[in-house]
Design an enzyme around this catalytic site. Structure first.
Site, mmCIF file in Angstrom:
data_model
loop_
_atom_site.group_PDB
_atom_site.id
_atom_site.type_symbol
_atom_site.label_atom_id
_atom_site.label_comp_id
_atom_site.label_asym_id
_atom_site.label_seq_id
_atom_site.Cartn_x
_atom_site.Cartn_y
_atom_site.Cartn_z
ATOM 1 N N LYS A 221 3.168 0.613 3.053
ATOM 2 C CA LYS A 221 2.901 -0.259 4.080
ATOM 3 C C LYS A 221 2.929 -1.482 3.568
ATOM 4 O O LYS A 221 2.462 -1.611 2.281
ATOM 5 C CB LYS A 221 1.340 0.062 4.719
ATOM 6 N N HIS B 275 -12.561 3.688 0.073
ATOM 7 C CA HIS B 275 -12.881 2.549 1.157
ATOM 8 C C HIS B 275 -13.357 1.547 0.795
ATOM 9 O O HIS B 275 -13.985 0.743 1.419
ATOM 10 C CB HIS B 275 -13.432 3.265 2.371
ATOM 11 N N ASN C 30 1.046 -1.167 0.113
ATOM 12 C CA ASN C 30 0.111 0.110 -0.058
ATOM 13 C C ASN C 30 0.944 1.105 -0.131
ATOM 14 O O ASN C 30 1.391 1.591 1.122
ATOM 15 C CB ASN C 30 -1.008 0.011 1.329
ATOM 16 N N ARG D 84 -2.498 -2.123 -3.448
ATOM 17 C CA ARG D 84 -3.607 -1.209 -3.382
ATOM 18 C C ARG D 84 -3.492 -0.130 -4.356
ATOM 19 O O ARG D 84 -2.541 0.636 -4.222
ATOM 20 C CB ARG D 84 -3.862 -0.955 -1.809
ATOM 21 N N GLY E 20 -10.053 8.981 7.855
ATOM 22 C CA GLY E 20 -10.894 9.281 6.834
ATOM 23 C C GLY E 20 -12.146 8.523 7.115
ATOM 24 O O GLY E 20 -12.126 7.370 7.847
ATOM 25 N N GLU F 98 -14.693 1.058 15.513
ATOM 26 C CA GLU F 98 -14.294 -0.152 16.114
ATOM 27 C C GLU F 98 -14.264 0.054 17.701
ATOM 28 O O GLU F 98 -14.484 -0.905 18.336
ATOM 29 C CB GLU F 98 -13.148 -0.826 15.479
ATOM 30 N N ASN F 99 -13.594 1.235 17.798
ATOM 31 C CA ASN F 99 -13.122 1.368 19.304
ATOM 32 C C ASN F 99 -13.789 2.113 20.351
ATOM 33 O O ASN F 99 -13.677 2.222 21.417
ATOM 34 C CB ASN F 99 -11.686 1.732 19.349
ATOM 35 N N PHE G 13 -9.641 11.388 17.784
ATOM 36 C CA PHE G 13 -10.981 11.512 18.474
ATOM 37 C C PHE G 13 -10.680 11.180 20.034
ATOM 38 O O PHE G 13 -11.481 11.661 20.679
ATOM 39 C CB PHE G 13 -11.948 10.565 17.948
ATOM 40 N N LEU H 58 -15.471 4.774 9.925
ATOM 41 C CA LEU H 58 -15.041 5.742 10.629
ATOM 42 C C LEU H 58 -13.796 5.789 11.242
ATOM 43 O O LEU H 58 -13.611 5.136 12.145
ATOM 44 C CB LEU H 58 -16.023 5.878 11.852
ATOM 45 N N GLY H 59 -12.794 6.357 10.588
ATOM 46 C CA GLY H 59 -11.427 6.275 10.939
ATOM 47 C C GLY H 59 -10.935 7.722 10.708
ATOM 48 O O GLY H 59 -11.972 8.793 10.719
ATOM 49 N N ARG I 12 -10.458 16.478 7.172
ATOM 50 C CA ARG I 12 -11.165 16.866 5.861
ATOM 51 C C ARG I 12 -12.508 17.587 6.449
ATOM 52 O O ARG I 12 -13.405 16.615 7.122
ATOM 53 C CB ARG I 12 -11.399 15.532 5.058
ATOM 54 N N GLY J 204 -10.875 2.514 12.939
ATOM 55 C CA GLY J 204 -10.400 3.016 14.200
ATOM 56 C C GLY J 204 -11.274 3.572 14.976
ATOM 57 O O GLY J 204 -11.460 3.161 16.187
ATOM 58 N N GLU K 4 -8.424 -4.500 5.493
ATOM 59 C CA GLU K 4 -8.335 -4.106 4.192
ATOM 60 C C GLU K 4 -6.920 -4.889 3.541
ATOM 61 O O GLU K 4 -7.166 -5.515 2.213
ATOM 62 C CB GLU K 4 -8.054 -2.509 3.873
#
Ligand code: ADP
Length: 398
Positions: free
Chosen positions: A14, A180, A7, A91, A212, A335-336, A285, A209-210, A241, A332, A385
């Site tokens: 990555k 995404h 990626n 990717r 991005g 999930e959390n 966040f 929801l991360g 953004r 991110g 991903e």
């Protein structure tokens, strides 16, 4: 069989090496600051631990060769030779209107990427360099391109056309593409199993929801709408953004502040979102929640605005699909952050959605977080991903 997933970002790379026998990650790593002072490769493996190489990486070619030597390192490596790598999945940010599914890399694909730099000025050049560097280093294995936009290519014209002069669509392909896609595809498919939904008769909303963030509406496995547009700037409020705004804001602020168009776009991409809205507290966040808990009103207003925007999209997509059976939270934040999920679901009473606080507190696994009497299945489904890219790659080379 082992598949390497690559990626490439503008200054980063990555990677993950995945064993497809059991979907396990043999090693994963990050090359940072490619082409900038202070480049660094960090590789992690459950078996061999963490390995850091602090050496200059002037370009992605060098980064790819570092990745391959880290993977084969005598002490920290997880393979003896690159012959153990059966394929490479890349990717790729944008498939335009041409690619609605992953493809084995060929000259046509590379020409498309080269001709489409303006669709993703930061990512597309890096994507091409990554592909070519990997092909040079591993000429004998198949390389597969997996697009962020492909899953959304099933959207109907009423969802993807902008209300601007038709010629811009016809001449330049200006339309909603969505991003995404690998995540929306992976999570919506998992939702059938996790939520016990019928893949051929179900309406699912995925909230990715991360940093991005995007939402998609999926009917019987096919995407019918999504919140990101020509670029990943449209839709939800994100880390930095803006998401949706009145386009006239661009000229208004540019005139007041003496900024050029591209400087304004930089503001909307990098200095807006929850970071900008909160007056610069943070794009993360967790920091905003900490500030809110200490009584910071700007942080509170920002988090409420974020949840409100997600809830409005869920409402819009429920209307678009004439109903909804499952709503999934991923990435991110999705999930959390149980508080954010609860805040979003607090807007969904009209759907008969009820959250189960105990289930909502579980972390790190696939879980239904609605009560048995809820009319909509609410789910947390961790996205993956890289695994999705590896699975796509495997499917194409079989
Ligand atoms: P991306 O891949 O778009 O960079 P991620 O999906 O990794 O982003 O999400 C990163 C974001 O998730 C962070 O900016 C952070 O705000 C949020 N996040 C991660 N963990 C938590 C948590 N426990 N509580 C709240 N937010 C979290």
């Amino acid at each position: 069989m082992k598949i390497l997933v690559i990626n490439c970002g503008s200054s980063s790379l990555k990677y993950q090496l995945i064993d497809m026998e059991n979907d396990s990650v043999l090693a994963k790593g990050l090359c940072e600051r490619i082409g900038i002072d202070g480049s660094k490769l960090t590789q992690k493996s459950d078996e061999k631990g963490e390995y850091v190489i602090d050496q200059p990486m002037p370009n992605h070619d060098v980064a790819v060769s570092r990745v391959l030597s880290a993977l084969q390192d005598a002490t920290y490596g997880v393979i003896k030779s690159t012959d153990e790598i059966s394929a490479v999945g890349h990717r790729v940010l944008h498939g335009g209107q041409k690619y609605s599914a992953s493809v084995v890399v060929d000259d046509e694909l590379k020409k498309f990427v080269k001709d489409s730099f303006d669709l993703g000025p930061l990512h597309m050049p890096a994507n091409l360099i990554g592909i070519e560097a990997c092909q040079a280093a591993m000429p004998n294995v198949p390389h597969v391109a997996v697009f962020d936009t492909a899953f959304h290519q099933t959207m109907p014209p009423k969802a993807y056309l902008y209300a601007i002069p038709r010629e811009y669509y016809e001449k330049y392909g200006v339309r909603r593409y969505g991003f995404h896609g690998t995540s929306h595809s992976f999570v919506s498919k998992r939702a059938y199993e996790v939520g016990n939904l019928d893949p051929d008769n179900s309406k699912v909303i995925v909230c990715h929801l991360g940093n991005g963030a995007s939402v998609s509406a999926v009917v019987n496995g096919k995407c019918v709408d999504t919140s990101m547009g020509l670029t990943p700037l449209e839709g939800l409020i994100m880390g930095t953004r803006s998401g949706d705004i009145d386009p006239a804001v661009v000229e208004f602020v540019a005139n007041k502040e003496g900024l050029t168009l591209s400087e304004m776009l930089n503001v909307l991409n990098k200095k807006s979102g929850v970071y900008g809205m909160s007056g610069g507290i943070s794009s993360d966040f967790r920091d905003l929640e900490a500030a809110m808990n200490e009584g910071n009103q700007l942080a509170k207003d920002t988090l409420e605005a974020f949840a409100y925007r997600v809830a409005k999209y869920i409402g819009a997509y429920t209307a678009a699909m004439n109903g909804v059976d499952g709503i999934c939270f991923t990435a991110g934040l999705g999930e959390n952050d149980k508080n954010m999920r609860k805040l979003i679901v607090s807007y969904l009473g009209y759907l008969g959605a009820e959250i189960d606080d105990e289930a909502n507190a579980i972390r790190g696994k696939e879980v239904v977080i609605s009560t048995p009497s809820s009319k909509v299945k609410l789910m947390v489904i961790p996205t993956n991903e890289e695994l999705a890219i590896a699975q796509e790659t495997l499917a194409l080379i079989k």
